[in-house]
Motif scaffolding. Structure first.
Motif, PDB file in Angstrom:
ATOM      1  N   ALA A 406      23.901 -49.472 -49.610  1.00 19.87           N
ATOM      2  CA  ALA A 406      24.982 -49.778 -48.666  1.00 19.87           C
ATOM      3  C   ALA A 406      25.866 -50.902 -49.191  1.00 19.87           C
ATOM      4  CB  ALA A 406      24.381 -50.154 -47.306  1.00 19.87           C
ATOM      5  N   GLU A 407      25.247 -51.897 -49.826  1.00 22.60           N
ATOM      6  CA  GLU A 407      26.015 -53.012 -50.390  1.00 22.60           C
ATOM      7  C   GLU A 407      26.907 -52.540 -51.540  1.00 22.60           C
ATOM      8  OE1 GLU A 407      23.078 -55.856 -51.485  1.00 22.60           O
ATOM      9  OE2 GLU A 407      22.601 -56.449 -49.414  1.00 22.60           O
ATOM     10  N   LYS A 408      26.346 -51.723 -52.435  1.00 22.54           N
ATOM     11  CA  LYS A 408      27.132 -51.237 -53.580  1.00 22.54           C
ATOM     12  C   LYS A 408      28.222 -50.259 -53.154  1.00 22.54           C
ATOM     13  CE  LYS A 408      23.512 -49.895 -56.024  1.00 22.54           C
ATOM     14  NZ  LYS A 408      22.709 -49.346 -57.158  1.00 22.54           N
ATOM     15  N   SER A 409      27.941 -49.483 -52.113  1.00 26.22           N
ATOM     16  CA  SER A 409      28.896 -48.452 -51.689  1.00 26.22           C
ATOM     17  C   SER A 409      30.231 -49.041 -51.238  1.00 26.22           C
ATOM     18  CB  SER A 409      28.288 -47.603 -50.565  1.00 26.22           C
ATOM     19  OG  SER A 409      28.134 -48.358 -49.373  1.00 26.22           O
ATOM     20  N   GLN A 410      30.220 -50.311 -50.790  1.00 24.91           N
ATOM     21  CA  GLN A 410      31.462 -50.947 -50.340  1.00 24.91           C
ATOM     22  C   GLN A 410      32.475 -51.098 -51.478  1.00 24.91           C
ATOM     23  OE1 GLN A 410      30.532 -54.648 -48.298  1.00 24.91           O
ATOM     24  NE2 GLN A 410      28.687 -53.753 -47.390  1.00 24.91           N
ATOM     25  N   TYR A 411      31.981 -51.100 -52.712  1.00 27.44           N
ATOM     26  CA  TYR A 411      32.865 -51.270 -53.861  1.00 27.44           C
ATOM     27  C   TYR A 411      33.509 -49.952 -54.297  1.00 27.44           C
ATOM     28  CZ  TYR A 411      30.816 -55.920 -54.326  1.00 27.44           C
ATOM     29  OH  TYR A 411      30.405 -57.215 -54.096  1.00 27.44           O
ATOM     30  N   VAL A 412      33.046 -48.849 -53.730  1.00 29.08           N
ATOM     31  CA  VAL A 412      33.625 -47.538 -54.064  1.00 29.08           C
ATOM     32  C   VAL A 412      34.874 -47.359 -53.225  1.00 29.08           C
ATOM     33  CG1 VAL A 412      33.243 -45.059 -54.152  1.00 29.08           C
ATOM     34  CG2 VAL A 412      31.334 -46.625 -54.613  1.00 29.08           C
ATOM     35  N   GLN A 413      36.017 -47.476 -53.854  1.00 23.76           N
ATOM     36  CA  GLN A 413      37.297 -47.459 -53.135  1.00 23.76           C
ATOM     37  C   GLN A 413      37.775 -46.027 -52.905  1.00 23.76           C
ATOM     38  OE1 GLN A 413      38.628 -50.388 -51.883  1.00 23.76           O
ATOM     39  NE2 GLN A 413      36.657 -51.130 -52.663  1.00 23.76           N
ATOM     40  N   TRP A 414      37.387 -45.521 -51.743  1.00 18.78           N
ATOM     41  CA  TRP A 414      37.786 -44.157 -51.354  1.00 18.78           C
ATOM     42  C   TRP A 414      37.696 -44.032 -49.836  1.00 18.78           C
ATOM     43  CZ3 TRP A 414      35.353 -39.721 -49.205  1.00 18.78           C
ATOM     44  CH2 TRP A 414      36.078 -38.519 -49.365  1.00 18.78           C
ATOM     45  N   HIS A 415      38.840 -44.083 -49.163  1.00 19.30           N
ATOM     46  CA  HIS A 415      38.919 -43.951 -47.704  1.00 19.30           C
ATOM     47  C   HIS A 415      37.863 -44.804 -46.993  1.00 19.30           C
ATOM     48  CE1 HIS A 415      41.800 -40.703 -48.252  1.00 19.30           C
ATOM     49  NE2 HIS A 415      40.925 -40.058 -48.995  1.00 19.30           N
ATOM     50  N   ASN A 416      37.738 -46.042 -47.407  1.00 15.32           N
ATOM     51  CA  ASN A 416      36.619 -46.885 -46.954  1.00 15.32           C
ATOM     52  C   ASN A 416      36.530 -47.042 -45.430  1.00 15.32           C
ATOM     53  OD1 ASN A 416      37.055 -47.403 -49.795  1.00 15.32           O
ATOM     54  ND2 ASN A 416      35.539 -49.033 -49.588  1.00 15.32           N
ATOM     55  N   LYS A 417      37.668 -47.081 -44.744  1.00 13.15           N
ATOM     56  CA  LYS A 417      37.648 -47.359 -43.307  1.00 13.15           C
ATOM     57  C   LYS A 417      37.505 -46.110 -42.450  1.00 13.15           C
ATOM     58  CE  LYS A 417      40.308 -51.641 -43.656  1.00 13.15           C
ATOM     59  NZ  LYS A 417      41.526 -52.390 -43.208  1.00 13.15           N
ATOM     60  N   GLU A 418      37.601 -44.934 -43.061  1.00  9.89           N
ATOM     61  CA  GLU A 418      37.583 -43.711 -42.248  1.00  9.89           C
ATOM     62  C   GLU A 418      36.636 -42.633 -42.761  1.00  9.89           C
ATOM     63  OE1 GLU A 418      41.656 -42.550 -42.330  1.00  9.89           O
ATOM     64  OE2 GLU A 418      41.757 -42.462 -44.518  1.00  9.89           O
ATOM     65  N   PHE A 437      19.643 -44.867 -41.381  1.00  6.51           N
ATOM     66  CA  PHE A 437      19.767 -46.283 -41.731  1.00  6.51           C
ATOM     67  C   PHE A 437      21.151 -46.759 -41.302  1.00  6.51           C
ATOM     68  CE2 PHE A 437      21.138 -49.662 -44.645  1.00  6.51           C
ATOM     69  CZ  PHE A 437      20.093 -50.563 -44.490  1.00  6.51           C
ATOM     70  N   GLU A 438      21.164 -47.699 -40.361  1.00  7.99           N
ATOM     71  CA  GLU A 438      22.416 -48.267 -39.843  1.00  7.99           C
ATOM     72  C   GLU A 438      23.398 -47.180 -39.434  1.00  7.99           C
ATOM     73  OE1 GLU A 438      23.908 -51.020 -42.739  1.00  7.99           O
ATOM     74  OE2 GLU A 438      22.282 -52.461 -42.409  1.00  7.99           O
ATOM     75  N   GLY A 439      22.859 -46.156 -38.742  1.00  9.23           N
ATOM     76  CA  GLY A 439      23.703 -45.080 -38.231  1.00  9.23           C
ATOM     77  C   GLY A 439      24.034 -43.995 -39.243  1.00  9.23           C
ATOM     78  N   LYS A 440      23.564 -44.137 -40.450  1.00  6.58           N
ATOM     79  CA  LYS A 440      23.855 -43.142 -41.499  1.00  6.58           C
ATOM     80  C   LYS A 440      22.665 -42.198 -41.670  1.00  6.58           C
ATOM     81  CE  LYS A 440      26.699 -46.384 -44.208  1.00  6.58           C
ATOM     82  NZ  LYS A 440      26.539 -47.545 -43.316  1.00  6.58           N
TER      83      LYS A 440
END
Length: 456
Positions: A406-418, A437-440
């Protein structure tokens, strides 16, 4: 040990259908050595009247003489020597209405005299084209068969009715080859053979790690010698290719790094890499979201046999050939599990592609600076993304892996907010599987799950 004919049903059916057609067929088959081309051909012509000729790596006149004798035997006529291949084919068609002629290792003839291609153009156009004859040209020189036999500049270009690049067996076929094999042993054997049938013949499928030590770390063994034999037969200046493969195996994966290790100008490295890629030995990998023509690509050894050989054998050739292989075997046992993790990751990628439990439009590895995710799959239409980690370990803590992912996935820049995110973890076993895990949504696959997927 010799094994039964495995997993060539689709290719066999295609060839047999053409052999049964009521018109001329020109079939070109190629693939890396030891992949099973000859076995496939002999199975295809089984119980059919066919002329099978294995070309020798000798001059054209020698091969023509031997082919002439084969033709006379096929036609049941007195032994004679034809003046040309054209004359030999004329003789065949004068006696047989629907002949099947197979020329195996045809690349040997092209290597000795490229003019043979013009001779066969004439044979196809003037003798065979309007008949029901079947001509099969087969070769192991992939670059020769792709480039010179059926390439755009070849006299034979556009004349073949089928071309087949025969690939190695897939991982799942090892469970058919070795019916009682354990998943871990199957992975270990696949990790050093890449599914090449000839290599599989050397294994029993029990206690794979000891079998590998016995079969590879012996200077008289086939598996020890074949890497050098293949490179020297297929490539000119093979020592340069040898250095390049050694560099990649040691972790030098960018063009400048490879050039520095192999003492080659960076501008010249791609020429060698291109040839290795055409042989299916090397591939270029780029992060999933990076431009295909960008500069972030790296090179890796795709063929597991060569990957293993250059990682564990190349460095220790002197020791192995002087019967001091213990140091090489010790290194192998120390580092083999880490190496298996790399192969396991590739295997998981193929599994996702085949199962499609997550419908994706793009899939691959992702990395940026010091961050890396084993597999990322995108569904661009639905804006869904799958993040995967592959752990060749027992009792994996799924929750801990998900937190790191989950921490690393934030660095993947692809429609991050949606985007909608899903995680998957592949491991030998888990201390505890989780589904959320955390709703996922979380998928956890252990070796029991994987074997069930592969062995249907």
């Amino acid at each position: 040990m010799t094994r039964k004919f495995i997993n060539r049903e689709i290719e066999l059916k295609r060839i047999k259908n053409l052999l049964s057609s009521d018109k001329f067929e020109f079939i070109v088959i190629y693939g890396r050595r030891r992949v099973g081309k000859t076995a496939l051909l002999k199975k295809a012509i089984e119980n059919r009247k066919a002329l099978y000729f294995l070309c020798a790596r000798r001059n054209i006149r020698y091969n023509l003489r031997k082919f002439s004798y084969k033709v006379c035997e096929f036609l049941n006529i007195p032994k004679a020597e034809f003046e040309s291949f054209f004359d030999a084919f004329e003789a065949i068609l004068s006696k047989e209405r629907n002949p099947i002629v197979v020329m195996d290792e045809f690349g040997y003839l092209v290597e000795k005299d490229e003019g043979i291609l013009s001779d066969f153009q004439e044979i196809v156009d003037e003798i065979l084209k309007d008949t029901k004859a079947k001509l099969i040209l087969c070769g192991s020189y992939i670059s020769v068969m792709q480039g010179r036999v059926i390439g755009k500049k070849s006299p034979l270009y556009g004349r073949n009715t089928m071309q087949l690049n025969l690939k190695p067996l897939k991982f799942e076929h090892l469970f058919e080859w070795f019916p009682k094999i354990k998943f871990e042993d199957a992975l270990k054997i696949y990790a050093v053979t890449s599914g090449i049938p000839k290599y599989l013949e050397f294994f029993e499928g029990r206690d794979a790690e000891n079998e590998i030590a016995e079969k590879f770390f012996d200077s008289s063994s086939f598996l020890y010698n074949d890497a050098v034999n293949l490179l020297s037969e297929e490539l000119r200046d093979y020592s340069t290719y040898f250095q390049i493969l050694e560099a990649i195996a040691l972790g030098y994966t960018k063009i400048t790094e490879i050039g520095n290790y192999a003492f080659i100008e960076a501008k010249d490295v791609y020429f060698y890499l291109k040839n290795l890629m055409s042989l299916g030995i090397v591939e270029r990998a780029i992060p999933i979201l990076a431009p295909r023509k960008g500069k972030r690509g790296i090179y890796k050894i795709k063929d597991n046999y060569f990957r293993f050989w250059f990682k564990f054998i190349s460095e220790f050739q002197e020791e192995i050939e002087s019967y001091a292989q213990d140091i090489a075997i010790e290194n192998f046992r120390k580092k083999f599990n880490t190496y298996l993790g790399e192969v396991f990751e590739d295997l998981c990628l193929e599994l996702i592609k085949n199962l499609r439990f997550f419908p994706f439009t793009r899939i691959g590895k992702w990395w940026h600076k010091d961050k890396e995710i084993d597999i990322v799959a995108l569904n661009e239409k639905m804006r869904e993304i799958l993040f995967c980690e592959c752990k060749w370990k027992d009792k994996v803590n799924a929750e801990k892996v998900c937190k790191e992912l989950a921490e690393k996935s934030q660095y993947v820049q692809w429609h991050n907010k949606e985007r909608k995110e899903t995680f998957a973890i592949f491991a030998k076993s888990f201390s505890k599987k989780i589904k959320e895990f955390e709703g996922k949504k979380i998928y956890c696959f252990d070796l029991k799950d994987l074997k069930h997927m592969f062995v249907k």
